[in-house]
Motif scaffolding. Sequence first.
Motif, PDB file in Angstrom:
ATOM      1  N   UNK A 129       1.118  -1.262  -0.010  1.00 48.69           N
ATOM      2  CA  UNK A 129      -0.091   0.051  -0.223  1.00 48.69           C
ATOM      3  C   UNK A 129       0.943   1.354   0.006  1.00 48.69           C
ATOM      4  N   UNK A 130       2.111   1.319   0.680  1.00 52.00           N
ATOM      5  CA  UNK A 130       2.693   2.437   0.611  1.00 52.00           C
ATOM      6  C   UNK A 130       3.462   2.801  -0.773  1.00 52.00           C
ATOM      7  N   UNK A 131       3.739   1.676  -1.507  1.00 53.15           N
ATOM      8  CA  UNK A 131       4.261   1.827  -2.717  1.00 53.15           C
ATOM      9  C   UNK A 131       3.125   2.624  -3.759  1.00 53.15           C
ATOM     10  N   UNK A 132       1.982   2.275  -3.520  1.00 58.80           N
ATOM     11  CA  UNK A 132       0.713   2.880  -4.253  1.00 58.80           C
ATOM     12  C   UNK A 132       0.811   4.255  -3.819  1.00 58.80           C
ATOM     13  N   UNK A 133       0.755   4.250  -2.481  1.00 59.17           N
ATOM     14  CA  UNK A 133       0.585   5.579  -1.889  1.00 59.17           C
ATOM     15  C   UNK A 133       1.580   6.588  -2.442  1.00 59.17           C
ATOM     16  N   UNK A 134       2.931   6.566  -2.533  1.00 56.75           N
ATOM     17  CA  UNK A 134       3.918   6.974  -3.153  1.00 56.75           C
ATOM     18  C   UNK A 134       4.022   7.027  -4.537  1.00 56.75           C
ATOM     19  N   UNK A 135       3.084   6.672  -5.165  1.00 58.05           N
ATOM     20  CA  UNK A 135       3.023   6.517  -6.719  1.00 58.05           C
ATOM     21  C   UNK A 135       3.926   5.769  -7.584  1.00 58.05           C
ATOM     22  N   UNK A 136       4.388   4.639  -6.900  1.00 58.13           N
ATOM     23  CA  UNK A 136       5.391   3.804  -7.533  1.00 58.13           C
ATOM     24  C   UNK A 136       4.454   2.582  -8.277  1.00 58.13           C
ATOM     25  N   UNK A 137       4.447   2.762  -9.421  1.00 57.30           N
ATOM     26  CA  UNK A 137       3.627   1.964 -10.413  1.00 57.30           C
ATOM     27  C   UNK A 137       4.563   0.862 -11.048  1.00 57.30           C
ATOM     28  N   UNK A 138       4.695  -0.343 -10.347  1.00 60.95           N
ATOM     29  CA  UNK A 138       5.799  -1.253 -10.635  1.00 60.95           C
ATOM     30  C   UNK A 138       5.048  -2.761 -10.425  1.00 60.95           C
ATOM     31  N   UNK A 139       5.604  -3.594 -11.140  1.00 58.97           N
ATOM     32  CA  UNK A 139       5.225  -5.195 -10.775  1.00 58.97           C
ATOM     33  C   UNK A 139       5.724  -5.659  -9.692  1.00 58.97           C
ATOM     34  N   UNK A 140       5.009  -6.345  -8.864  1.00 61.56           N
ATOM     35  CA  UNK A 140       5.677  -6.991  -7.464  1.00 61.56           C
ATOM     36  C   UNK A 140       6.330  -8.114  -7.631  1.00 61.56           C
ATOM     37  N   UNK A 141       7.304  -8.503  -7.002  1.00 57.29           N
ATOM     38  CA  UNK A 141       7.609  -9.916  -7.062  1.00 57.29           C
ATOM     39  C   UNK A 141       8.222 -10.286  -5.778  1.00 57.29           C
ATOM     40  N   UNK A 142       7.737 -11.377  -5.020  1.00 58.03           N
ATOM     41  CA  UNK A 142       8.101 -11.587  -3.757  1.00 58.03           C
ATOM     42  C   UNK A 142       8.792 -13.180  -3.573  1.00 58.03           C
ATOM     43  N   UNK A 143       9.090 -13.476  -2.508  1.00 58.35           N
ATOM     44  CA  UNK A 143       9.589 -15.209  -2.029  1.00 58.35           C
ATOM     45  C   UNK A 143       8.599 -15.781  -1.482  1.00 58.35           C
ATOM     46  N   UNK A 144       8.766 -17.021  -1.150  1.00 54.04           N
ATOM     47  CA  UNK A 144       8.000 -17.717  -0.608  1.00 54.04           C
ATOM     48  C   UNK A 144       7.409 -17.507   0.892  1.00 54.04           C
ATOM     49  N   UNK A 145       8.049 -16.323   1.337  1.00 52.26           N
ATOM     50  CA  UNK A 145       7.597 -15.756   2.449  1.00 52.26           C
ATOM     51  C   UNK A 145       6.184 -15.090   2.450  1.00 52.26           C
ATOM     52  N   UNK A 146       5.953 -14.680   1.003  1.00 45.77           N
ATOM     53  CA  UNK A 146       4.547 -14.188   0.895  1.00 45.77           C
ATOM     54  C   UNK A 146       3.149 -15.294   1.001  1.00 45.77           C
ATOM     55  N   UNK A 147       3.725 -16.563   0.979  1.00 48.60           N
ATOM     56  CA  UNK A 147       2.902 -17.659   0.705  1.00 48.60           C
ATOM     57  C   UNK A 147       2.068 -17.779   2.137  1.00 48.60           C
ATOM     58  N   UNK A 148       0.963 -17.049   2.314  1.00 44.63           N
ATOM     59  CA  UNK A 148       0.262 -17.017   3.363  1.00 44.63           C
ATOM     60  C   UNK A 148      -0.906 -16.252   3.360  1.00 44.63           C
ATOM     61  N   UNK A 149      -1.850 -16.933   3.745  1.00 43.02           N
ATOM     62  CA  UNK A 149      -3.413 -16.406   3.612  1.00 43.02           C
ATOM     63  C   UNK A 149      -3.552 -14.901   3.924  1.00 43.02           C
ATOM     64  N   UNK A 155       3.778 -11.657  -8.130  1.00 45.80           N
ATOM     65  CA  UNK A 155       4.283 -13.160  -8.488  1.00 45.80           C
ATOM     66  C   UNK A 155       5.390 -13.670  -7.224  1.00 45.80           C
ATOM     67  N   UNK A 156       4.941 -14.870  -6.836  1.00 46.71           N
ATOM     68  CA  UNK A 156       6.017 -15.188  -5.995  1.00 46.71           C
ATOM     69  C   UNK A 156       5.975 -16.771  -5.973  1.00 46.71           C
ATOM     70  N   UNK A 157       6.899 -17.581  -5.197  1.00 43.55           N
ATOM     71  CA  UNK A 157       6.772 -18.995  -5.115  1.00 43.55           C
ATOM     72  C   UNK A 157       6.376 -19.649  -4.004  1.00 43.55           C
ATOM     73  N   UNK A 158       5.510 -20.668  -4.001  1.00 46.91           N
ATOM     74  CA  UNK A 158       4.790 -20.986  -2.793  1.00 46.91           C
ATOM     75  C   UNK A 158       5.813 -22.130  -2.109  1.00 46.91           C
ATOM     76  N   UNK A 159       5.714 -22.201  -0.760  1.00 46.81           N
ATOM     77  CA  UNK A 159       6.245 -23.386  -0.231  1.00 46.81           C
ATOM     78  C   UNK A 159       5.547 -23.776   0.930  1.00 46.81           C
ATOM     79  N   UNK A 160       6.022 -24.487   1.946  1.00 46.91           N
ATOM     80  CA  UNK A 160       5.289 -25.141   2.980  1.00 46.91           C
ATOM     81  C   UNK A 160       4.969 -24.112   3.912  1.00 46.91           C
ATOM     82  N   UNK A 161       4.100 -24.503   4.857  1.00 43.81           N
ATOM     83  CA  UNK A 161       3.217 -23.557   5.860  1.00 43.81           C
ATOM     84  C   UNK A 161       2.020 -23.732   6.141  1.00 43.81           C
ATOM     85  N   UNK A 162       1.439 -23.493   7.377  1.00 39.54           N
ATOM     86  CA  UNK A 162       0.196 -24.073   7.433  1.00 39.54           C
ATOM     87  C   UNK A 162      -0.832 -23.080   6.826  1.00 39.54           C
TER      88      UNK A 162
END
Length: 558
Positions: A424-444, A458-465
Amino acid sequence: MNGRRLSILTASSILLLLVAGCGPVKDEDTPEGLTALAGHAEESGNAAEALRYYTMALDKFPDNPLQASWDLGRGRALMSLGRLDEASQAAAGALLGAPDSHTKAAARLLSAEIAYRRGEFRNGVENLVMMEQESLDSDEAQRAVELLRELLARMEMDYLTAEPASGWSQVFFLLELEQRYADQGEMQKAVMVGMEIDRLFPEAHERYGRPEIIPDEGGFVALLLPLSGDGSAYAERVRTGAELAFDRHADLHMRTPDLITFDCSGDSAGIEEIMRSLGANPLCIGVIGPLTSSEALLAAPLAQERELPMLTPTATSVDLDGYGSYVHRLVVSGGDEAAAVAEYAVRRAGCHSLAIIHEFTSESVSAADQFSTVVRELGGEIVGMEGYETGSTDYRDQINAIKYSHPDGIFLPVTAWDAIQLAPQLRFYRVDARLFGTSGWDDEILLEQGREYVEGAVFPVSFGSGSMNPATARFSYFYQRKHGEHPNILAAQGFDAAEMVLEALGGAAPSRASLEEHLQGIQVYFGATGMCTLGNVSIPRSSYPLVTVTDGEIVSIE
């Protein structure tokens, strides 16, 4: 001289006459004599005569140290004559007055023999179980073995399985149990008992024989884990995952092999004994386990020697890869996920100017370095790289530092919690770019709170509850439903290893050969742990499971 000789002759004659006048010393007049007479009669098969002498000895010499042995002899004679009640009383007297361990053991043996003749089979077994067999001579010991096996053959199954025997009789309880299961067609149970015999008494089958075990169509898979002592808590997690895989398979398929657990806690000899026994067992299709690298390295040569496929879900030693056939280890991949994301960003998303915002942790910095290296290798440019301290919630300085470089993609190797604050802060400061993450993003939480700000990420999935990887989410759901708690990575590894094995056994009749062929063919496997391989397999970056957020939902990128 002649007169002297005559005097000697006369004296001798008189002495002989005197002695003759006193009468001869009879064998019946001494304890030793009566014992010899009774023993001779017993050896000749004259039980009545033996009984007479033993009874005479007891009557004449009531306080003699040989009394217990006379009671024994009298009991044997009475038993031969069919006078079993009297024989039982004599055996009890011998036991009560036994001066040494041999006499006591012999009295127990006699009591068991009498009980057998009276049809009191349980009483006979209990006398033998309490007996110290090592105190008997070799003939008596052999007689005790034969009698115990004869008695056990007449015992109910419930008695054999109720209480585990101990001491010298334990092996014969197990041998009888093994034979019963084999006779009843319960081959799996017969095999299990046979393996326990091999483990505890390695020479027993060679000496006493083994029942014929006819393999059925199912067979079984051995789960080899240290379920007691050090490492048992970790092994228990692996076990719950593997068992869940077999339970799920049984719910969905007509035929599922049994999963039989073996506790390999203890010294190295225990693991080797179990592996030898499993290798010699035609019903054993394969082995899941052991837990640690040291245990797996002990088991590996035996698995290869017996051509028994072994898949360890948790051992990490690369030395296991050197064995080649029949020895496999599950490897959960993840070290190259940042490189896979970088390759996707440049080659498929068409990004050429990328920025990175990372946390000041070793994992986040390492991912940032890997991402930037691959981007440059592929001809892209890293236009900015900024870091922040753990716990930060205001990223204005980092965003402003990259904003004016106009990146067309931003890599955020951070947790899902940080990602839903950064986006949200990237959007607030008007940074318009595609976001990429790691498996740390893989959470509900990413979808629940990131909403439109993470759309297209875009990000990879991994193990986690809370993982959104379909295979992981499915595993977590069924695990929580069965155990009432979230699974950990060890349970997922146990589940994936079991799933790999079950996949191979779902077609034709299961065999070691078909399982090994299947395991040899696995390159990349997508399971509860995310992406994994067997052994030191090089994974193409394009194989990493990537997902994207589309209309507020997770969609797999093919």
